[in-house]
Design a protein around this motif. Sequence first.
Motif, PDB file in Angstrom:
ATOM      1  N   GLU A 223       0.851  -1.188   0.000  1.00 18.23           N
ATOM      2  CA  GLU A 223       0.000   0.000   0.000  1.00 18.23           C
ATOM      3  C   GLU A 223       0.891   1.244   0.000  1.00 18.23           C
ATOM      4  N   LEU A 242      -1.235   3.056   6.562  1.00 22.48           N
ATOM      5  CA  LEU A 242      -1.048   1.983   5.589  1.00 22.48           C
ATOM      6  C   LEU A 242      -1.361   0.619   6.202  1.00 22.48           C
ATOM      7  N   ARG A 245      -4.986  -0.240   6.218  1.00 24.28           N
ATOM      8  CA  ARG A 245      -5.504  -0.762   4.957  1.00 24.28           C
ATOM      9  C   ARG A 245      -5.147  -2.242   4.781  1.00 24.28           C
TER      10      ARG A 245
END
Length: 267
Positions: A223, A242, A245
């Motif tokens: 990501e 990040l 996610r």
Amino acid sequence: MGLARHRRFAAGVALSLLCFTACAAGPYVEVPIEIPIDAKLDLSDYGRVLVGSFVSQTNENLDLDSETSRLLRNQLRLNSRLAVIEAEVEPLGDFSDAALEASGLAEQFDDMAAEAVAIGDGEISRQEWIDLEQDKLLEDEEYWRQLGEEFEEPLIISGRLRFAAEERSGFSRRDRYVRDSFNRPRLVRSTQFQERNAYTLTAEFYFIDGASGRTIHRERFTEEVIFGRDEESSALSSYFELMDRILPNFLSVVTPQTFRGTRILLR
């Protein structure tokens, strides 16, 4: 005046009910659905999980290994049926300049890791040397078997982490609509130079059987988040953004998920 307002309100309610009835009597109906999705791994043989150390490159602003291990333990404790072993595992290897010096390769590698050096019959860069050493550690079945024996053969989670700041400046296209003298919309395309920075996180997770030391599953996720030069961003806050996610994909390996959506049924 109050009576007029009351009549307008009653008329509005009646119109809303009429619209609702018309929609309900339409040619289709929207139905909410929930679909269970099995975990990617069958964990019926495991009751406990040990989050081991992660191999990563040295980062002055962020301890990737400690932050990731702590975060995964917390998420597994909240979202999985496995009992999380509360133990700190010794770091997997050292790939700092001091480790290079101890290996006898420090003088051969360029400080910027751009030069290749001769090893055996070929050449290898600093990053390639680090990758090879990390692979050896992650695939050392005897080490993982001994670690599993120490903690009564749980599922072990380890892996490789890479977190880097990169420049993303360059020209980007910008589309906008303007109106001509006849008030008609017209698309205008242009390019402009934007100064931007990016943080990229790559997490490769190894799921290891603590009884045999074998890797039974691997998953790799990447990501990135991009900021303008005038935007404030730190390595730590970007890392957590990040990881936020990546975590749902990580959890889908070890825990069942539920897909929630809607389905259109024709009458």
